[in-house]
Design a protein around this motif. Structure first.
Motif, mmCIF file in Angstrom:
data_model
loop_
_atom_site.group_PDB
_atom_site.id
_atom_site.type_symbol
_atom_site.label_atom_id
_atom_site.label_comp_id
_atom_site.label_asym_id
_atom_site.label_seq_id
_atom_site.Cartn_x
_atom_site.Cartn_y
_atom_site.Cartn_z
ATOM 1 N N GLU A 112 31.645 -17.060 23.725
ATOM 2 C CA GLU A 112 31.434 -16.269 22.385
ATOM 3 C C GLU A 112 30.436 -15.262 22.551
ATOM 4 O O GLU A 112 30.502 -13.901 21.981
ATOM 5 N N SER A 113 29.538 -15.673 22.996
ATOM 6 C CA SER A 113 28.010 -14.836 23.248
ATOM 7 C C SER A 113 28.529 -13.523 23.969
ATOM 8 O O SER A 113 28.182 -12.552 23.735
ATOM 9 N N HIS B 34 30.806 -11.030 22.182
ATOM 10 C CA HIS B 34 30.029 -10.386 21.302
ATOM 11 C C HIS B 34 28.881 -9.628 21.821
ATOM 12 O O HIS B 34 28.071 -9.168 20.936
ATOM 13 N N ARG B 35 28.652 -9.618 23.049
ATOM 14 C CA ARG B 35 27.504 -8.653 23.811
ATOM 15 C C ARG B 35 25.984 -9.214 23.137
ATOM 16 O O ARG B 35 25.390 -8.542 22.698
ATOM 17 N N LYS C 46 31.954 -20.635 17.278
ATOM 18 C CA LYS C 46 32.914 -19.496 17.264
ATOM 19 C C LYS C 46 32.590 -18.787 15.798
ATOM 20 O O LYS C 46 32.435 -17.418 15.853
ATOM 21 N N VAL D 80 28.844 -17.434 15.684
ATOM 22 C CA VAL D 80 28.487 -16.104 16.726
ATOM 23 C C VAL D 80 29.150 -15.031 16.159
ATOM 24 O O VAL D 80 28.730 -13.748 15.874
ATOM 25 N N HIS D 81 30.387 -15.275 15.496
ATOM 26 C CA HIS D 81 30.945 -13.931 14.931
ATOM 27 C C HIS D 81 30.114 -13.348 13.692
ATOM 28 O O HIS D 81 30.145 -12.200 13.385
ATOM 29 N N SER E 283 27.276 -11.546 14.550
ATOM 30 C CA SER E 283 27.588 -10.393 15.216
ATOM 31 C C SER E 283 28.148 -9.261 14.166
ATOM 32 O O SER E 283 27.619 -8.241 14.163
ATOM 33 N N THR E 284 28.624 -9.902 13.020
ATOM 34 C CA THR E 284 28.960 -9.217 11.941
ATOM 35 C C THR E 284 27.703 -8.748 11.275
ATOM 36 O O THR E 284 27.656 -7.518 10.711
ATOM 37 N N GLU F 103 26.098 -5.765 13.257
ATOM 38 C CA GLU F 103 26.677 -4.485 12.777
ATOM 39 C C GLU F 103 26.436 -4.011 11.262
ATOM 40 O O GLU F 103 26.094 -2.745 11.389
#
Length: 209
Positions: free
Chosen positions: A78-79, A82-83, A145, A148-149, A152-153, A156
């Motif tokens: 997952e990491s 998502h870079r 999951k 990390v998502h 990442s959100t 952004e």
């Protein structure tokens, strides 16, 4: 959301870890912003995954050996997807739950990455994951999951501002956005400092892995 490594140095692992450290030292941190450059090589990926496994083996996770292996796969996969540096996600997990899968905060946040059920339900829907109530968040793979998502959100949303992203992960984006509009900064300073301190320590230990 309120919430090393064993000293077994081999030439192969040392080389892989140094390659990994070099890659992530290419991360740019300026004025609270960050970005990751380049792509992982096969050796980088193997070194990263081995490192994650050893961390989980040494900590009190509440999970069996097979589950820890599966969680290491989830954190790594997952990491990278998502870079995000997997070692950073480890630092976030350490800060949130000290790696204990069955952690529950006073506010009801659950699991390795301390997800609130209300947040988890929405993100599970976004990710098309089955939601069976708050117990879903005690599935460590699902928790990672979603977590990390979510981070990442937020990254952004706050244009790669790491401090604001971490603060929003801790206290929620509504409060952080309100503070930023008032010109008071993102807040959650102690939490942000702890995550970054843990991240720095993990990276330092990785150099001797």
């Amino acid at each position: 959301m309120m919430g090393y490594f064993k000293n077994r140095i081999t030439i192969r692992r040392a080389a892989a870890t140094l390659a990994l450290a070099f890659f992530f030292e290419a991360a740019v941190f300026t004025s609270g912003h960050w970005g990751f450059i380049g792509a992982l090589t096969g050796n980088d990926e193997r070194g990263s995954f081995a490192l994650i496994q050893d961390v989980l083996r040494e900590e009190r996770t509440g999970l069996g050996v097979r589950q820890e292996f599966s969680v290491a796969q989830a954190i790594h996969g997952e990491s990278i997807a998502h870079r995000i540096d997997p070692l950073f996600i480890l630092a976030l997990i350490e800060t949130e739950s000290t790696y204990y899968n069955f952690s529950r905060s006073v506010n009801g946040a659950l699991g390795l990455m301390q997800i609130l059920p209300s947040t988890g339900r929405v993100l599970a829907s976004d990710l098309k994951l089955r939601w069976d109530g708050e117990q879903t968040l005690l599935d460590p793979n699902v928790n990672v999951k979603i977590g990390v998502h979510y981070f990442s959100t937020l990254r952004e949303l706050y244009n790669d501002d790491m401090e604001s992203s971490l603060a929003a992960y801790n206290v929620g984006p509504t409060e952080v956005s309100q503070r930023l509009r008032r010109g008071h900064g993102g807040g959650a300073g102690d939490f942000v400092k702890k995550v970054l301190d843990n991240y720095r320590e993990i990276k330092e230990r990785a150099e001797y892995y």
